[in-house]
Design a protein around this motif. Structure first.
Motif, short mmCIF file in Angstrom:
data_model
loop_
_atom_site.label_atom_id
_atom_site.label_comp_id
_atom_site.label_asym_id
_atom_site.label_seq_id
_atom_site.Cartn_x
_atom_site.Cartn_y
_atom_site.Cartn_z
N ALA A 282 -12.95 -62.78 10.87
CA ALA A 282 -13.18 -62.29 12.22
C ALA A 282 -14.37 -61.35 12.26
CB ALA A 282 -11.92 -61.58 12.74
N ALA A 283 -14.45 -60.44 11.30
CA ALA A 283 -15.57 -59.50 11.25
C ALA A 283 -16.89 -60.21 10.99
CB ALA A 283 -15.32 -58.44 10.18
N GLU A 284 -16.85 -61.26 10.18
CA GLU A 284 -18.04 -62.06 9.91
C GLU A 284 -18.58 -62.67 11.20
OE1 GLU A 284 -18.80 -65.45 6.66
OE2 GLU A 284 -17.39 -66.06 8.22
N TRP A 285 -17.70 -63.29 11.98
CA TRP A 285 -18.14 -63.91 13.23
C TRP A 285 -18.67 -62.86 14.21
CZ3 TRP A 285 -19.90 -68.20 14.95
CH2 TRP A 285 -20.07 -68.36 16.32
N ASN A 286 -18.00 -61.73 14.29
CA ASN A 286 -18.45 -60.68 15.19
C ASN A 286 -19.84 -60.18 14.80
OD1 ASN A 286 -16.00 -60.91 16.50
ND2 ASN A 286 -15.08 -59.14 15.49
N ALA A 287 -20.10 -60.10 13.50
CA ALA A 287 -21.42 -59.68 13.02
C ALA A 287 -22.48 -60.71 13.37
CB ALA A 287 -21.38 -59.44 11.52
N PHE A 288 -22.13 -61.98 13.29
CA PHE A 288 -23.05 -63.06 13.66
C PHE A 288 -23.41 -62.97 15.13
CE2 PHE A 288 -23.46 -67.56 15.17
CZ PHE A 288 -24.61 -67.91 14.47
N VAL A 289 -22.40 -62.80 15.98
CA VAL A 289 -22.63 -62.68 17.42
C VAL A 289 -23.49 -61.46 17.73
CG1 VAL A 289 -21.50 -62.22 19.63
CG2 VAL A 289 -20.55 -63.94 18.07
N SER A 290 -23.19 -60.35 17.09
CA SER A 290 -23.96 -59.12 17.33
C SER A 290 -25.42 -59.28 16.94
CB SER A 290 -23.34 -57.95 16.56
OG SER A 290 -22.04 -57.65 17.05
N ALA A 291 -25.66 -59.99 15.84
CA ALA A 291 -27.04 -60.22 15.39
C ALA A 291 -27.80 -61.09 16.38
CB ALA A 291 -27.05 -60.84 14.00
N ILE A 292 -27.13 -62.09 16.94
CA ILE A 292 -27.77 -62.94 17.95
C ILE A 292 -28.11 -62.11 19.18
CG2 ILE A 292 -27.40 -64.84 19.58
CD1 ILE A 292 -25.72 -66.23 17.45
N GLN A 293 -27.16 -61.31 19.62
CA GLN A 293 -27.38 -60.50 20.82
C GLN A 293 -28.50 -59.48 20.63
OE1 GLN A 293 -23.33 -59.05 21.16
NE2 GLN A 293 -22.92 -60.39 22.92
N ALA A 294 -28.59 -58.93 19.42
CA ALA A 294 -29.61 -57.91 19.14
C ALA A 294 -30.96 -58.51 18.78
CB ALA A 294 -29.13 -57.00 18.02
N GLY A 295 -30.96 -59.81 18.47
CA GLY A 295 -32.20 -60.45 18.05
C GLY A 295 -32.68 -60.00 16.69
#
Length: 330
Positions: A282-295
């Motif tokens: 779950a934390a891995e996916w959340n980190a992936f999403v956050s990286a996309i959002q932050a660019g």
């Protein structure tokens, strides 16, 4: 909202589907699998639809794909998805072939699209806490690292035959964990392997019991131990520093400890990786999403995946030769 295509509908895909649909910033737009019934079952469970892999990759409305297919498809799918303008999270390893993985890294870089490799154990709350403590200087400079990863039971022989071997399939998580904690790749890899659990694993050309020593340019040492059969389960990390030690022990099924005149007992460790590392997925996916959002850059890159695969290749060679192998030589 990040629309996600899930490629693959097997056991691990279900874990990822839960993570995707649990994050309020992402949704599961479509699922594909070479077994249509399997894809349909997963899609129905998570309120999604079944589409072909080709359709998912070609759909401009889908922002990202999560690749949870067989390893021999990973590089091709990474290249196709990034060329189509999608962000990618791909299960480990990048490929069974180091040469092919390096070509994939070069080809994916052309698109400029982010690729993250699924080394979920970096996101385990306890291992992450150890890394933060080390980086904060709480035990001085790292000197020796010991990683123990014991599975409760071996996978089917049919899987063993296509897995790429214990170093590429199982220990690759630990190679990445060593790189994550030590902050660098080793210069030499020395491996030994045996078949002590099931002769059929040896007949398939693999080991079921293995140990590796990693040596670093500055003299630091890391050791990794794997077995495919430990009925009690065992997942531990110990880091010896110049000013102290950091340890992460096993997570147990409950925290009850019984102490009597007969002795002291507690629950056994959480056995299987799907249960042990669910918070990490779950934390891995959340980190992936956050990286996309932050660019920004992905927290685990395609280069990290290639580095771990190079260590697996070196370990495979070392175990066969009975000699240390320089990482530079692979």
């Amino acid at each position: 909202m990040i629309k996600v295509g899930l490629l693959g509908a097997g056991r691990i895909a279900g874990v990822h589907a839960t993570a995707i649909t649990s994050n309020p910033a992402s949704c599961l737009a479509a699922v594909s699998d070479f077994i249509p019934e399997q894809a349909a079952k997963l899609a129905e469970q998570y309120g999604s639809v079944v589409r072909t892999t080709e359709d998912i990759i070609a759909d401009d409305s889908i922002d990202a794909v999560l690749i949870a297919t067989s390893t021999d498809t990973h590089s091709d799918l990474i290249e196709a998805a990034t060329a189509a303008g999608k962000a990618v999270l791909c299960e480990k390893p990048v490929d069974l072939s180091l040469e092919r993985a390096r070509a994939c890294q070069a080809n994916a870089a052309i698109s400029g699209k982010p690729v993250m490799i699924g080394f979920n154990r970096r996101f385990d709350p306890n291992f992450a806490a150890l890394k933060r403590a080390l980086d904060a200087g709480e035990v001085g400079k790292a000197e020796m690292l010991a990683i123990t990863s014991y599975d409760p039971a071996p996978p089917p022989i049919a899987y063993i035959k296509v897995s790429g071997g214990i170093f590429r399939d199982m220990m690759i998580h630990d190679f990445d964990m060593a790189n994550f904690i030590m902050g660098d790749a080793p210069v030499h890899v020395s491996a030994v392997g045996s078949c002590l659990v099931n002769p059929a694993i040896g007949d398939a050309g693999d080991y079921d019991t293995a140990a590796v020593t990693l040596t670093y340019a500055d003299g630091r040492i890391a050791t990794i131990r794997n077995t495919r059969r430990a009925g009690y389960g065992d997942q531990r990390v110990e880091l010896q520093g110049s000013e102290g030690m950091l340890q992460v022990g096993n997570l147990t099924e409950n925290l009850l400890v019984k102490s009597t005149t007969q002795g002291v007992s507690s629950a056994k460790p959480v056995l299987f990786f799907l249960e042990r590392y669910m918070p990490a997925y779950a934390a891995e996916w959340n980190a992936f999403v956050s990286a996309i959002q932050a660019g920004g850059e992905m927290p685990v890159t395609l280069a990290d995946g290639v580095a771990a695969l190079a260590m697996a290749e070196a370990a495979t060679r070392s175990a066969k030769l009975g000699l240390p192998v320089s990482l530079a030589d692979v």
